[in-house]
Design a protein around this motif. Sequence first.
Motif, short mmCIF file in Angstrom:
data_model
loop_
_atom_site.label_atom_id
_atom_site.label_comp_id
_atom_site.label_asym_id
_atom_site.label_seq_id
_atom_site.Cartn_x
_atom_site.Cartn_y
_atom_site.Cartn_z
N ALA A 5 21.47 22.94 -64.21
CA ALA A 5 20.46 21.92 -63.90
C ALA A 5 20.52 20.77 -64.88
O ALA A 5 20.21 19.63 -64.53
N MET A 6 20.93 21.03 -66.09
CA MET A 6 20.99 19.98 -67.10
C MET A 6 22.23 19.10 -66.93
O MET A 6 22.21 17.93 -67.28
N THR A 7 23.32 19.64 -66.40
CA THR A 7 24.56 18.89 -66.32
C THR A 7 24.77 18.19 -64.98
O THR A 7 25.67 17.40 -64.85
N THR A 8 23.95 18.50 -63.99
CA THR A 8 24.11 17.84 -62.70
C THR A 8 23.42 16.49 -62.73
O THR A 8 22.45 16.28 -63.45
N SER A 9 23.94 15.58 -61.92
CA SER A 9 23.32 14.26 -61.84
C SER A 9 22.99 13.95 -60.39
O SER A 9 23.35 14.70 -59.47
N ALA A 10 22.36 12.83 -60.18
CA ALA A 10 22.01 12.42 -58.83
C ALA A 10 23.24 12.05 -58.02
O ALA A 10 23.23 12.08 -56.80
N TRP A 11 24.34 11.69 -58.69
CA TRP A 11 25.57 11.28 -58.02
C TRP A 11 26.52 12.46 -57.77
O TRP A 11 27.55 12.28 -57.13
N SER A 12 26.20 13.64 -58.24
CA SER A 12 27.10 14.78 -58.09
C SER A 12 27.40 15.17 -56.64
O SER A 12 28.51 15.61 -56.37
N PRO A 13 26.49 14.99 -55.67
CA PRO A 13 26.87 15.32 -54.28
C PRO A 13 28.01 14.45 -53.75
O PRO A 13 28.72 14.86 -52.84
N LEU A 14 28.18 13.25 -54.30
CA LEU A 14 29.26 12.38 -53.82
C LEU A 14 30.64 12.84 -54.27
O LEU A 14 31.64 12.28 -53.85
N CYS A 15 30.69 13.85 -55.11
CA CYS A 15 31.99 14.43 -55.48
C CYS A 15 32.59 15.21 -54.32
O CYS A 15 33.79 15.43 -54.28
N LYS A 16 31.76 15.62 -53.41
CA LYS A 16 32.25 16.32 -52.22
C LYS A 16 32.88 15.29 -51.28
O LYS A 16 32.29 14.26 -50.97
N SER A 17 34.08 15.56 -50.81
CA SER A 17 34.84 14.61 -50.01
C SER A 17 34.13 14.26 -48.71
O SER A 17 34.04 13.09 -48.34
N LEU A 18 33.63 15.25 -47.99
CA LEU A 18 33.00 15.01 -46.70
C LEU A 18 31.73 14.16 -46.85
O LEU A 18 31.53 13.20 -46.09
N LEU A 19 30.91 14.48 -47.80
CA LEU A 19 29.66 13.73 -48.00
C LEU A 19 29.96 12.30 -48.45
O LEU A 19 29.31 11.36 -47.99
N CYS A 20 30.93 12.12 -49.29
CA CYS A 20 31.31 10.79 -49.74
C CYS A 20 31.83 9.96 -48.57
O CYS A 20 31.44 8.79 -48.41
N ASP A 21 32.67 10.54 -47.74
CA ASP A 21 33.21 9.84 -46.58
C ASP A 21 32.10 9.44 -45.61
O ASP A 21 32.07 8.32 -45.10
N SER A 23 28.96 8.94 -46.31
CA SER A 23 28.13 7.92 -46.92
C SER A 23 28.77 6.54 -46.79
O SER A 23 28.10 5.57 -46.47
N ILE A 24 30.07 6.47 -47.00
CA ILE A 24 30.78 5.20 -46.88
C ILE A 24 30.76 4.72 -45.43
O ILE A 24 30.49 3.54 -45.16
N VAL A 25 31.02 5.61 -44.49
CA VAL A 25 31.02 5.24 -43.08
C VAL A 25 29.63 4.80 -42.64
O VAL A 25 29.48 3.82 -41.89
N SER A 26 28.60 5.45 -43.11
CA SER A 26 27.24 5.08 -42.76
C SER A 26 26.90 3.69 -43.30
O SER A 26 26.27 2.88 -42.61
N PHE A 27 27.31 3.41 -44.52
CA PHE A 27 27.06 2.11 -45.13
C PHE A 27 27.77 1.00 -44.35
O PHE A 27 27.18 -0.05 -44.05
#
Length: 56
Positions: A5-21, A23-27
């Motif tokens: 819990a201490m080492t995770t950040s708000a941006w850590s879900p974007l490390c996952k390839s599918l979620l990042c893709d 997010s970019i497509v939605s934007f």
Amino acid sequence: MHTAAMTTSAWSPLCKSLLCDRSIVSFVSNIGGWIEDTAGAWLISSQLKVDQFWSS
């Protein structure tokens, strides 16, 4: 003594390839929608004559 819990950040879900893709497509899709809305309003307003605009 660091926990997960201490080492995770708000941006850590974007490390996952599918979620990042997704997010970019939605934007990019949102930008396309904004362009379409603006172009439609611009086209309609450019087709109106001044007399038609003020009489409505």
